[in-house]
Design an enzyme around this catalytic site. Structure first.
Site, PDB file in Angstrom:
ATOM      1  N   GLY A 262      -7.371  -0.888 -10.998  1.00  0.00           N
ATOM      2  CA  GLY A 262      -6.282  -1.385 -10.161  1.00  0.00           C
ATOM      3  C   GLY A 262      -5.140  -0.384 -10.256  1.00  0.00           C
TER       4      GLY A 262
ATOM      5  N   ASP B 247      -4.416   1.412  -3.030  1.00  0.00           N
ATOM      6  CA  ASP B 247      -4.430   2.473  -4.048  1.00  0.00           C
ATOM      7  C   ASP B 247      -3.570   3.656  -3.644  1.00  0.00           C
ATOM      8  OD1 ASP B 247      -7.179   0.949  -4.198  1.00  0.00           O
ATOM      9  OD2 ASP B 247      -6.639   1.720  -6.186  1.00  0.00           O
TER      10      ASP B 247
ATOM     11  N   ASN C 203      -7.777   1.537   0.210  1.00  0.00           N
ATOM     12  CA  ASN C 203      -8.017   0.418  -0.709  1.00  0.00           C
ATOM     13  C   ASN C 203      -9.524   0.330  -0.951  1.00  0.00           C
ATOM     14  OD1 ASN C 203      -6.991  -1.787  -2.292  1.00  0.00           O
ATOM     15  ND2 ASN C 203      -7.909  -3.174  -0.837  1.00  0.00           N
TER      16      ASN C 203
HETATM   17  O1  MRU Z   1     -11.693   0.605  -8.258  1.00  0.00           O
HETATM   18  P1  MRU Z   1     -10.561  -0.334  -8.571  1.00  0.00           P
HETATM   19  O2  MRU Z   1     -11.001  -1.647  -9.101  1.00  0.00           O
HETATM   20  O3  MRU Z   1      -9.525   0.327  -9.445  1.00  0.00           O
HETATM   21  O4  MRU Z   1      -9.890  -0.595  -7.170  1.00  0.00           O
HETATM   22  C1  MRU Z   1      -8.792  -1.435  -7.106  1.00  0.00           C
HETATM   23  C2  MRU Z   1      -8.342  -1.720  -5.731  1.00  0.00           C
HETATM   24  O5  MRU Z   1      -8.858  -1.197  -4.771  1.00  0.00           O
HETATM   25  C3  MRU Z   1      -7.159  -2.608  -5.597  1.00  0.00           C
HETATM   26  O6  MRU Z   1      -7.227  -3.359  -4.434  1.00  0.00           O
HETATM   27  C4  MRU Z   1      -5.893  -1.743  -5.559  1.00  0.00           C
HETATM   28  O7  MRU Z   1      -5.845  -0.900  -6.684  1.00  0.00           O
HETATM   29  C5  MRU Z   1      -4.673  -2.543  -5.514  1.00  0.00           C
HETATM   30  S1  MRU Z   1      -4.377  -3.298  -7.059  1.00  0.00           S
HETATM   31  C6  MRU Z   1      -2.897  -4.071  -7.120  1.00  0.00           C
END
Ligand code: MRU
Length: 358
Positions: free
Chosen positions: A46, A239, A249
């Site tokens: 995240g 992201d 995202n």
């Molecule tokens: O691969 P991840 O689990 O790190 O991806 C996370 C996401 O895509 C979330 O939607 C994004 O980081 C927003 S978190 C507040």
């Protein structure tokens, strides 16, 4: 409140998100290399959460450097710390934003004449401050975003943009939590989010724990429920947001946005301004991480695909700005044209009304 990440004198404590929802385990990460590995293998994930983890990783790294070194030697020893943490995951800009901020703090402390011990103390304070600031930002985002949520209805979300993806409270889930706290009667549809299953394992776990009604669906069910009139709006995190409002995202977000447009459902993005990358003019320039193929071919020990099969596993996609109804930040709500509204919010030249009005 769910504790995603915490600074302790022994090191960085993080809930191991790979084990959820069946095991709640909080290991301590005592070296910067361990923190970097935790980010890479997604013990913590995240965008805002990995930003905080990287900042704490820098602080852990700084604490371990020989304090007897001369200032130049000490500063040189910090370089591999920054570089190792920056080489973990490429898409979430919060990681680089956090490392850059720690670099600046170190440089400013030195310029002000700090010795090694004072510099380390400054870095520890900054990392702890970034943790608390992130929760504050999420609460502010929640207040702005709650106003956009229906008084009663169903909100669809994709991936996990909750407490677990941040220092606490969440971005997209923060908006939902704030709507509930404001007395709105909302329920959530959570996409399971193949292949890493952040929706099934993390979003469903968090919301269930908070008694917010949640229905888990597989990713390919979203269109069906939208067409049936069961979804009132979509809220996701991000992201990295390009200067023009294109949104990176979790993989599958783009499909959700297109389906939402087809069904006249507003698609909102909630993210702190640290996720906005004004150096990326459009989504085209956002680097997309490729993850290991076994995330697609296996679930736990179970093999799902023939051995040797060709697999693609991009972890993120980019949703063009035309699908985005609004971007909710801790400084206010940005609407199209995003080149103007995001710039105003990030550079602090606008209050909420101005950002909404541009
Ligand atoms: O691969 P991840 O689990 O790190 O991806 C996370 C996401 O895509 C979330 O939607 C994004 O980081 C927003 S978190 C507040």
């Amino acid at each position: 409140m769910i504790k995603t990440i915490e600074w302790t004198d022994d090191g960085v404590v993080m809930i191991d998100q790979r084990l959820l929802p069946t095991e709640e385990v909080y290991p301590v990460f005592r070296t910067y290399q361990d923190v970097a590995e935790a980010i890479k293998v997604m013990v913590i994930r995240g965008a805002p959460a990995i930003g905080v983890a990287a900042a704490m990783g820098v602080a852990v790294g700084a604490k371990a450097i020989d304090p007897a070194l001369d200032p130049a030697g000490f500063d040189a020893a910090l370089e591999p710390v920054y570089e190792t943490l920056a080489a973990t995951r490429p898409t979430a800009v919060n990681l680089f934003w956090a490392i850059e901020r720690m670099r600046r703090v170190a440089a400013d402390a030195r310029a002000a004449g700090a010795g090694n011990a004072a510099l380390v103390a400054r870095l520890v304070d900054e990392a702890k401050g970034m943790h608390d600031e992130d929760i504050e930002a999420n609460r502010a985002m929640g207040r702005f975003g709650a106003e956009l949520m229906p008084d009663s209805g169903v909100i669809l979300t994709h991936c996990n943009a909750g407490a677990l993806a941040t220092a606490g409270y969440g971005t997209a889930l923060g908006v939902i939590r704030a709507a509930v706290e404001a007395g709105k009667r909302v329920a959530v549809f959570a996409d399971e989010t193949r292949p890493f299953l952040q929706g099934a394992r993390l979003t469903a776990w968090e919301l269930h724990k908070d008694d917010i009604p949640v229905t888990l669906i597989t990713d390919n069910m979203a269109g069906h429920f939208m067409k049936a009139g069961k979804i009132d709006c979509v809220v996701v995190g991000s992201d990295r947001i390009a200067a023009n409002g294109d949104v990176a995202n979790k993989i599958g977000t783009y499909s959700v946005a297109v389906l939402a447009r087809e069904n006249n459902i507003p698609f909102y993005v909630a993210a702190p301004t640290s996720t906005v990358d004004l150096n990326c003019p459009t989504g085209e320039e956002i680097p997309i991480e490729d993850r290991p193929i076994d995330e697609v071919t296996t679930v736990g020990q179970r093999v799902l695909a023939p051995e040797g099969i060709t697999v693609a596993n991009p972890a993120f996609d980019v949703t063009p700005n035309r699908y985005v109804a609004a971007i909710i930040t801790e400084k206010g709500v940005a609407r199209a044209p995003y080149e103007v509204s995001l710039h105003a919010l990030v550079c602090g030249k606008a209050d909420k009304e101005q950002a909404q009005g541009v």
